[in-house]
Scaffold this active site. Structure first.
Site, PDB file in Angstrom:
ATOM      1  N   GLY A 216       0.768  -1.100  -0.107  1.00 24.02           N
ATOM      2  CA  GLY A 216       0.063  -0.245   0.121  1.00 24.02           C
ATOM      3  C   GLY A 216       0.780   1.158  -0.054  1.00 24.02           C
ATOM      4  O   GLY A 216       2.109   1.091  -0.174  1.00 24.02           O
ATOM      5  N   SER A 217       0.177   2.374   0.144  1.00 27.68           N
ATOM      6  CA  SER A 217       0.951   3.530  -0.135  1.00 27.68           C
ATOM      7  C   SER A 217       0.014   4.673   0.491  1.00 27.68           C
ATOM      8  O   SER A 217      -1.179   4.658   0.299  1.00 27.68           O
ATOM      9  CB  SER A 217       1.875   4.073  -1.253  1.00 27.68           C
ATOM     10  OG  SER A 217       2.623   2.812  -1.709  1.00 27.68           O
ATOM     11  N   ASN A 218       0.723   5.864   0.803  1.00 31.85           N
ATOM     12  CA  ASN A 218      -0.022   7.287   1.106  1.00 31.85           C
ATOM     13  C   ASN A 218       0.643   8.216   0.138  1.00 31.85           C
ATOM     14  O   ASN A 218       2.192   8.105  -0.083  1.00 31.85           O
ATOM     15  CB  ASN A 218       0.264   7.734   2.593  1.00 31.85           C
ATOM     16  CG  ASN A 218      -0.337   6.788   3.586  1.00 31.85           C
ATOM     17  OD1 ASN A 218      -1.349   6.081   3.329  1.00 31.85           O
ATOM     18  ND2 ASN A 218       0.288   6.607   4.586  1.00 31.85           N
ATOM     19  N   ASN A 484      -4.627   4.461  -1.430  1.00 34.89           N
ATOM     20  CA  ASN A 484      -5.214   2.838  -1.962  1.00 34.89           C
ATOM     21  C   ASN A 484      -6.632   2.663  -2.060  1.00 34.89           C
ATOM     22  O   ASN A 484      -7.010   1.543  -1.993  1.00 34.89           O
ATOM     23  CB  ASN A 484      -4.526   1.974  -0.960  1.00 34.89           C
ATOM     24  CG  ASN A 484      -2.925   1.983  -0.840  1.00 34.89           C
ATOM     25  OD1 ASN A 484      -2.464   2.104   0.152  1.00 34.89           O
ATOM     26  ND2 ASN A 484      -2.449   2.112  -1.866  1.00 34.89           N
TER      27      ASN A 484
END
Length: 764
Positions: A216-218, A484
């Site tokens: 995932g990521s921000n 995400n």
């Protein structure tokens, strides 16, 4: 300063540019050189006159820091783990070696690898061939292999190895998740040879479910209107594995007059995946778009290895895959397995989910299997000097496999693009070809009709995918963000809606990390670099703010000592995931894992008209929900007691990462709780938790009259070798929240107190 001697023509066979083991075309003979300037934490700033020299420096530096990691991944993508380590040992992804080998032998056939190579530009080939030569030189200079990989599997690289690693990266969002199902596909009449592996399939399914968490990521991109300085700002916060083939590497790449870019790259890639250059900064987040579809095949009643297509019986294509397997006595024995495929792709089998019986079977078509543009795409991004240039390259090449892109430039604009490789299946085709009872989590199409094949659009860079003009893109002067979810709430002031469900689904609940980000970004006023850094480092547990009053209300009716103790911990907890946060965080994690499975648990359910603030509150007026809270409190008390953890322990004493004999406490917490600084941990010894994935390469970038001003770190450090001085140094800085200025200009690099120059040259 260290200046190394040139590698002579008498270097070991197979370790120079002209690799005898490579069947790929060899370049004209010429000298190759690179300057590797190391700064604090050992970060390499690699400078060369051309792509071959740059690749040479990258491969040399990477092999110095991560030789064993890359050697292990090369063994994996070549399907040779069983040959060296036996069939039953596990890969870093917890897949048995034999299944892994069969899958990669299927994926990386000589024909597929050669086709990918032939599609590359001369510049990309030069980068790859230089990388191979640099890695091999580093290998040849070692008097002994590190203890971590002192085994016969370690050998010189070839260009094909890097192609295979790239193809492995491509299918991470599709066929790679179905590796076990692809390997396990067996015709009904051959079921006797299919060993019951229900536990293995269940674990494989859990790996699929963890994909978004582990990758995932921000990302937040702030435009001039919301910036304190009027300059754009970018926060890059990818959450990637801390081990294995998806572990980032930090570096700067420079070809004077052509390229100057800094950031992080995945193993084996001679490019920057996430980073910044003189005029632009960008990052990626794993998207929710579909990159594959399943097809339900109607089988010929006379033969389950034949299927009906438009009424005609066709045989499934059979491909025999052979793997060498190490026996208990050390000898090698061949293992052969037949893989089956239809015109829609390989047959996959998942007991109880995707069964191959006498009537139906299932094929999987992965759009990224035909994506040979991915390396060209990232090289174009590395060189882009504006958002216009970035957008133009992605619109043209369409080489981004399974991530969104967020970016800013020195002109003050912010950009969001959901421009990955997506199968062209529009609403009309879904209505005509899909099974509505299956839902949209996985797209299942009718494999008995050619009319249900993906649509070819002449404007798309690849047959069967959507053209860029039909994918979500948004430019703003205030902000865009992503964590995400689908594309629709990148900025609530300009919802992105009306797309095929394969691209983006609007009207869906947002994850708690996105809600946290939108809460911060919706506050009045302008934002600075410290605000973006604080979004990560504050370690606020967003979900606690939504439910804690209700939990504490139920706690008032608890009288059993273990549950009362849990309630006391919850009340004392600061609702953060910092090192000094109390054990209430662990209890909260246990509670929410149970409560989120309870039907109608929310007091205010999700509303598509208010996605930023719903769902919220626990529906404790309902007896079933209130009882579930009591049971969750009791269960958490038992879990913590069984783990041997005391009530006065802090989060920093519980969660950490071990490198050799050294353990570093790690802040951050579960993404499912809305912790922006997302960390995924697994149980360790003594009730401790060991970080395996989460915040990885972290950067904030803005611009002034002198160019980019960047800060950040690589949370798990540069080297995966536990004996390296750079195996844990950045991890300790991350643990202490000590942001580092990233040296980018020549003056900054040379002024670094730990500056070291290594010059390498190869004559031919």
């Amino acid at each position: 300063m260290i200046i190394s001697r040139p590698l002579s023509k008498t270097c070991l066979a197979g370790l120079c540019l002209g690799l005898s083991v490579s069947a790929l075309a060899q370049p004209p003979a010429r000298d190759v050189s690179a300057d590797i300037r190391r700064t604090t934490f050992g970060v390499p700033h690699i400078k060369a006159d051309d792509e071959r020299g740059l690749g040479y420096g990258i491969g040399y530096a990477y092999a110095h820091d991560n030789l064993c990691l890359l050697a292990n991944e090369v063994t994996t993508v070549n399907g040779e783990r069983s040959k060296y380590f036996g069939p039953d040992a596990l890969t870093p992804e917890q897949r048995d070696n034999l299944s892994s080998d069969v899958f990669f032998k299927w994926l990386n056939t000589p024909q597929a690898v050669d086709a990918f190579w032939q599609a590359q530009t001369p510049e990309v080939r030069e980068l790859i061939e230089g990388y191979v030569a640099g890695y091999n030189r580093q290998l040849s200079e070692r008097h002994a292999l590190p203890a971590l990989c002192d085994n016969p599997s370690v050998r010189p690289l070839t260009a094909q190895d890097l192609v295979k690693m790239t193809r492995r990266l491509l299918v991470e969002g599709g066929a790679g998740q179905f590796a076990d199902a692809l390997v396990g596909a067996t015709p009904p009449q051959a079921s006797a040879r299919l060993v019951d592996n229900t536990q293995g399939f269940n674990e494989a399914y859990r790996r699929m479910q963890r994909f978004a968490l582990e990758r995932g990521s921000n990302a937040v991109a702030i435009g001039s209107e919301r910036s304190q300085t009027g300059r754009a700002l970018l926060l890059a916060n990818p959450h990637f594995p801390w081990v294995g083939g998806m572990r980032f590497y930090e570096m700067q790449l420079t070809i004077p007059g052509k390229l100057d870019v800094m950031g992080a790259a995945l193993p084996g890639l001679p490019l920057i995946n996430i980073g910044f250059n003189q005029h632009m900064a960008w990052t990626h987040t794993v998207d929710t778009s579909k990159h594959f579809t399943l097809y339900r095949l109607t089988l010929d009643p006379q033969d389950p290895k034949r299927y009906l297509l438009d009424g005609k019986s066709l045989p499934l294509h059979e491909q025999t895959v052979s793997v060498e397997v190490k026996q208990a006595d050390g000898t090698l024995k061949p293992h052969s397995q037949v893989m089956y495929s239809s015109v829609f792709g390989p047959v996959v089998q998942w007991p109880g989910k995707l069964d191959w019986d006498d009537h139906v079977a299932f094929s999987l078509r992965d759009a990224n299997l035909d994506n040979d543009r991915v390396l060209q795409q990232w090289y174009a991004i590395n060189q882009a000097n504006s958002l216009d240039a970035l957008q133009a390259s992605v619109n043209t090449l369409q080489g981004i496999p399974w991530v969104n892109t967020l970016a800013v430039d020195d002109k003050g604009q912010a950009l969001y693009m959901n421009l990955s490789v997506v199968p062209y299946v529009d609403q009309a085709k879904l209505a005509a070809c899909s099974d509505p009872s299956v839902g949209l989590e996985m797209i299942l199409l009718d494999g008995s009709r050619r009319a249900c094949a993906w649509t070819d659009d002449p404007d798309a860079a690849q047959a069967g995918i959507y053209p860029a003009s039909q994918l979500p893109q948004l430019r703003r002067n205030d902000y865009v963000q992503h964590s995400n979810d689908s594309a629709w709430m990148a900025n609530p002031q300009a919802p992105l809606s009306g797309f095929s469900p394969l691209i983006s689904q609007d009207g869906q609940p947002l994850g708690p990390r996105a809600r946290f980000a939108l809460q911060r970004l919706s506050q009045p006023g302008t934002l600075g670099v410290s605000d973006l850094q604080g979004m990560v480092m504050d370690n606020r547990v967003y979900l606690a703010g939504q439910v804690m009053p209700d939990l504490l209300h139920v706690c008032q009716t608890e009288h059993q000592a273990p549950q009362v103790a849990v309630c006391a911990s919850l009340k004392a907890w600061d609702q953060h995931a910092n090192l000094d946060s109390g054990i209430g965080l662990l209890h909260f994690e246990h509670l929410m894992a149970r409560l989120l499975e309870v039907p109608d648990v929310w007091r205010v359910p999700f509303s598509a008209h208010d996605p930023q603030h719903t769902p919220r509150g626990l529906n404790i007026d309902q007896p079933a929900v209130r009882q579930a809270v009591h049971e969750a409190l009791k269960a958490s008390a038992a879990q913590v007691a069984e783990a041997g953890l005391s009530a006065d322990m802090t989060w920093g004493q519980i969660q950490g990462v071990s490198v050799g004999d050294q353990r570093t406490p790690i802040h951050g917490g579960p993404a499912t709780l809305g912790v922006y600084n997302a960390m995924q941990s697994v149980p360790g010894e003594g009730g401790k938790q060991e970080v395996v994935s989460g915040t990885s390469y972290l950067q904030t970038v803005t611009f002034d009259e002198n160019g980019p001003q960047a800060q950040g770190f690589l949370a798990f450090s540069l080297s995966s070798d536990p004996t390296s001085p750079h195996a844990a140094d950045q991890t300790q800085a991350f643990s202490k929240k000590h942001w580092q200025t990233l040296p980018f200009t020549e003056a900054q690099i040379k002024a670094d107190p730990n500056y070291q120059l290594i010059q390498i040259r190869q004559s031919r």
